[in-house]
Scaffold this active site. Structure first.
Site, PDB file in Angstrom:
ATOM      1  N   LYS A  34       0.849  -1.203   0.000  1.00 59.95           N
ATOM      2  CA  LYS A  34       0.000   0.000   0.000  1.00 59.95           C
ATOM      3  C   LYS A  34       0.884   1.253   0.000  1.00 59.95           C
ATOM      4  O   LYS A  34       2.090   1.170   0.266  1.00 59.95           O
ATOM      5  CB  LYS A  34      -0.916  -0.022   1.232  1.00 59.95           C
ATOM      6  CG  LYS A  34      -0.162  -0.042   2.568  1.00 59.95           C
ATOM      7  CD  LYS A  34      -1.085  -0.340   3.748  1.00 59.95           C
ATOM      8  CE  LYS A  34      -0.287  -0.459   5.033  1.00 59.95           C
ATOM      9  NZ  LYS A  34      -1.147  -0.866   6.165  1.00 59.95           N
ATOM     10  N   ARG A 122     -10.504  -0.290  15.873  1.00 61.68           N
ATOM     11  CA  ARG A 122     -10.543   0.584  14.697  1.00 61.68           C
ATOM     12  C   ARG A 122     -11.438  -0.089  13.659  1.00 61.68           C
ATOM     13  O   ARG A 122     -12.634   0.042  13.705  1.00 61.68           O
ATOM     14  CB  ARG A 122      -9.110   0.803  14.185  1.00 61.68           C
ATOM     15  CG  ARG A 122      -8.979   1.836  13.111  1.00 61.68           C
ATOM     16  CD  ARG A 122      -7.551   1.925  12.578  1.00 61.68           C
ATOM     17  NE  ARG A 122      -7.088   0.662  12.010  1.00 61.68           N
ATOM     18  CZ  ARG A 122      -5.941   0.497  11.362  1.00 61.68           C
ATOM     19  NH1 ARG A 122      -5.100   1.502  11.227  1.00 61.68           N
ATOM     20  NH2 ARG A 122      -5.610  -0.666  10.860  1.00 61.68           N
ATOM     21  N   TYR A 235      14.239  30.576   7.435  1.00 63.99           N
ATOM     22  CA  TYR A 235      13.071  31.273   7.998  1.00 63.99           C
ATOM     23  C   TYR A 235      13.168  31.369   9.522  1.00 63.99           C
ATOM     24  O   TYR A 235      13.554  30.401  10.190  1.00 63.99           O
ATOM     25  CB  TYR A 235      11.793  30.503   7.659  1.00 63.99           C
ATOM     26  CG  TYR A 235      11.368  30.596   6.213  1.00 63.99           C
ATOM     27  CD1 TYR A 235      10.979  31.797   5.656  1.00 63.99           C
ATOM     28  CD2 TYR A 235      11.340  29.451   5.420  1.00 63.99           C
ATOM     29  CE1 TYR A 235      10.564  31.871   4.328  1.00 63.99           C
ATOM     30  CE2 TYR A 235      10.928  29.515   4.094  1.00 63.99           C
ATOM     31  CZ  TYR A 235      10.539  30.731   3.553  1.00 63.99           C
ATOM     32  OH  TYR A 235      10.139  30.783   2.249  1.00 63.99           O
TER      33      TYR A 235
END
Ligand SMILES: *Cc1c(COP(=O)(O)O)cnc(C)c1O
Length: 340
Positions: A34, A122, A235
């Site tokens: 997958k 689940r 940054y």
């Protein structure tokens, strides 16, 4: 040198398949491919897995399986996730196998696996429904095979009790961690993903499990700059030079899968470990160098002994998330396979 160069070592992958087959002692190995083969390229790793003796491929979605069907017309393709009613016709047409993961209708006209929830909380049914004839497999999934074998053993016990009357069906529960550490979970087949890619389900050095990393990731220094004391890179000015500091900039960033929380991890520059400093940006990150180095010097983000497990610790995540996040889209990276 490409800005983001991914190399998939199918030789290492095949050796990992053999390592797992050895551990399974006769149970079938179903290769979990997958998420584009955990970021490694599903078609390439599937071919290698099948050549080494894996007997089915497991996917998360019908769409993933339909893509692989084109390449592997005769191979068992098992979709482990939920399917919507409008996907069933295409799945039937493509001869996929589906998994029933919640209460409701059992799709007809194609082979079906039924998933029991034995503690993962689940997907899965609380108990087995009357099993129609086209049910070919019964499965469950462990919540803690990597961290708590005691609980995994409890789940296994529940599964074995619930399915004892159906021993003629293929019973499959083990993931990589269970295949390696819980011999009683091997049953008829194991669904292994992570270990095939040479990553340790336990977060340590894969060599301890007899596994070899498959993915290497390289870039290069596209700029080398000297910062004077008080100057910064990136940054937010999160890295501020307190003395004269040489910085190398690699043209890879979080859009390539080099996550923003990898500041502080190490990469290899010309084979030597160097620290990633400052804020990682979308398309670049900075490396502290010991002295000036040439532009074009190779930077290794993964491979050559630099483990995904190390990056995962810095980012406080798991290698699953790191490798599935590596962007192999040709607009960003060049992916090649080798068979070393
Ligand atoms: C992803 C997945 C696996 C493979 O797990 P690994 O830890 O990568 O071996 C097995 N079973 C199911 C249901 C999965 O979703």
């Amino acid at each position: 040198m490409h800005r983001s160069e991914l190399t998939v070592d199918l030789g290492a992958f095949r050796r990992n398949v053999r390592r797992l087959l050895g551990a399974l002692e006769g149970a079938e190995l179903w290769a979990v491919v997958k998420a584009n083969g955990y970021g490694h390229g599903a078609a390439d790793v599937s071919r290698a897995a099948l050549a080494e003796g894996a007997s089915a491929l497991c996917l998360a979605t019908v769409a993933e399986a339909l893509v692989l069907r084109l390449e592997f017309p005769g191979v068992r393709l098992i979709v482990m996730g939920p399917t919507t009613p409008d996907e069933v016709a295409a799945a039937r047409e493509a001869r996929l196998e589906l998994t029933v993961v919640s209460d409701g209708e059992i799709p007809e006209g194609l082979p079906v696996h039924i998933k029991l929830d034995t503690g993962m909380g689940r997907w899965g049914l609380a108990e087995l429904p009357g099993t129609p004839v086209h049910v070919v497999g019964l499965m469950t999934h462990f919540a803690t095979a990597d961290t708590d074998l005691g609980f995994a053993a409890e789940q296994l016990e529940r599964f074995v009790a619930a399915t004892a009357a159906h021993a003629h069906l293929t019973r499959h529960v083990a993931n990589s961690a269970a295949a390696l550490r819980l011999p009683s979970a091997r049953l008829d087949a194991a669904r292994c993903g992570l270990a095939l890619y040479g990553l340790s389900p336990f977060g340590g050095d894969p060599a301890q499990e007899g596994l070899e990393p498959v993915l290497a990731w390289r870039s290069y220094l596209a700029r080398v700059v000297r910062l004077a004391p008080g100057e910064s890179t990136g940054y937010g000015r999160r890295f501020l030079a307190d003395r004269e500091t040489w910085i190398g900039v690699a043209p890879v960033g979080y859009a390539d899968g080099f996550r923003r929380d990898l500041t502080g991890t190490e990469v290899l520059v010309l084979g030597e470990r160097r620290r990633v400093v400052g804020t990682i940006s979308m398309d670049a990150f900075a490396i502290e160098l010991p002295h000036e180095l040439p532009v074009g010097a190779p930077v290794t983000l993964l491979g050559e002994g630099l483990l995904a497990e190390e990056h995962a610790r810095v980012a406080e995540t798991i290698t699953y998330e790191l490798v599935t996040g590596v962007n192999s889209d040709p607009t960003r990276a060049r992916r090649t396979t080798v068979d070393a």
